[in-house]
Design a protein around this motif. Structure first.
Motif, short mmCIF file in Angstrom:
data_model
loop_
_atom_site.label_atom_id
_atom_site.label_comp_id
_atom_site.label_asym_id
_atom_site.label_seq_id
_atom_site.Cartn_x
_atom_site.Cartn_y
_atom_site.Cartn_z
N SER A 10 -24.60 -14.38 17.59
CA SER A 10 -25.90 -14.29 16.64
C SER A 10 -25.20 -13.16 15.93
CB SER A 10 -26.83 -14.96 17.09
OG SER A 10 -27.51 -13.63 18.00
N GLY A 11 -24.54 -12.25 15.76
CA GLY A 11 -24.74 -10.73 15.22
C GLY A 11 -23.55 -11.12 14.10
N PRO A 12 -23.51 -9.48 13.76
CA PRO A 12 -23.42 -9.62 12.12
C PRO A 12 -21.51 -9.68 12.15
CG PRO A 12 -22.78 -7.37 13.30
CD PRO A 12 -23.17 -8.75 14.90
N PRO A 13 -21.16 -10.52 10.95
CA PRO A 13 -20.20 -10.55 10.50
C PRO A 13 -18.82 -9.37 10.69
CG PRO A 13 -21.11 -11.77 9.10
CD PRO A 13 -22.64 -10.32 10.18
N GLY A 14 -19.15 -8.12 10.86
CA GLY A 14 -18.27 -7.41 11.01
C GLY A 14 -17.96 -7.23 12.71
N THR A 15 -18.56 -7.61 13.24
CA THR A 15 -17.92 -7.72 15.21
C THR A 15 -17.68 -9.05 15.31
OG1 THR A 15 -20.78 -8.01 15.24
CG2 THR A 15 -19.90 -5.75 15.53
#
Length: 279
Positions: A70-75
């Motif tokens: 559920s992390g950000p798209p950048g990771t």
């Protein structure tokens, strides 16, 4: 007549290819259907039991998403916990597998090329292979202490045996006619090894590597259950169990199953490409 025969041959090849593709699609669809049915049965059974020790698959998937994806798209949607635990585990597994596989292939070829040495060492190798790796944890802790060095050495020692023995067996099973042909053409030892022995040993070598891949995942998790570990999937399993966070514990178990399946499928793709000349 010749042109007609060529057209007929090409038509036959096209039909065979189409048939193989349809069969592959049907097989894949059947696999997914079986998986979906099993998950639905699991969901119904766990809901009916209402046991806190066996959460439903939907609960497990929700927990997996919250923990790791559920992390950000950048990771790539990986959370901090995924970066701190899943990636180090995969790194340990990859390093241990690479080191153990390389040692197994090199030593296996060396043993397979010398029948006398193989006969002398066969008993010792079988003895060492039969020792369960967890029984030697204390030895590795004494030699390397707690931490990354011990984990890598433990993984390498555990997986080297299937690769070594399968590679040696493959090198010993080269057709005598092929070796005689090499002598007739006066190929050097290096050319014989590269052109004849290694290609002949590749099928058994890959069988050992595939077994070692699944074993490296198991041993990696076991090494992370030991004291002194501060991250990894095994560490998260222990932490979830100690806090009685059963959905997180089951999330780790399911994640390991998914990783094992994905890695095995990727390995099969590589194996088919490398051994395509045998078909």
């Amino acid at each position: 007549m010749k042109a007609t025969a060529e057209v007929a041959a090409r038509t036959g090849i096209v039909r065979t290819t189409r048939t193989a593709r349809r069969r592959g699609v049907r097989t894949a669809a059947f696999r997914w259907l079986v998986l979906v049915v099993l998950v639905l049965v699991w969901e119904a059974a766990t809901r009916a039991s209402g046991s806190a020790f066996f959460p439903t698959p939907s609960t497990i998937v929700t927990r997996m998403h919250a923990l790791w994806f559920s992390g950000p798209p950048g990771t790539l949607f990986l959370t901090d916990q995924a970066i701190e635990n899943i990636l180090p585990s995969l790194g340990r597994m990859a390093a241990g597998f690479a080191g153990g596989a390389l040692a197994g292939v090199v030593l296996g070829l060396a043993l397979g090329l010398s029948a006398r040495v193989y006969d002398y060492l066969d008993g010792v190798l079988q003895f060492l292979r039969a020792i369960p790796p967890p029984a030697l944890v204390t030895v590795f802790l004494v030699l390397f202490g707690f931490g990354l060095r011990m984990q890598l050495a433990f993984i390498m020692f555990s997986i080297v045996w299937p690769v070594l023995l399968n590679t040696a067996d493959g090198a010993r099973s080269v057709e005598p006619l092929h070796l005689q042909t090499c002598r007739v053409f006066r190929l050097s030892r290096t050319e014989r090894l590269r052109r004849v022995i290694i290609p002949s040993a590749l099928p058994k070598m890959f069988a050992g590597l595939r077994l070692a891949l699944s074993l490296s995942l198991i041993v990696m998790v076991f090494s992370e259950l030991l004291p002194g570990t501060t991250n990894g999937i095994g560490f998260q399993l222990t932490d979830a169990y100690s806090m009685f966070d059963l959905p997180a514990m089951w999330a780790g178990i399911v994640l390991l199953g998914v990783l094992g399946y994905v890695l095995n499928e990727l390995f099969l793709v590589v194996e088919r490409r490398v051994l395509a000349w045998r078909t």
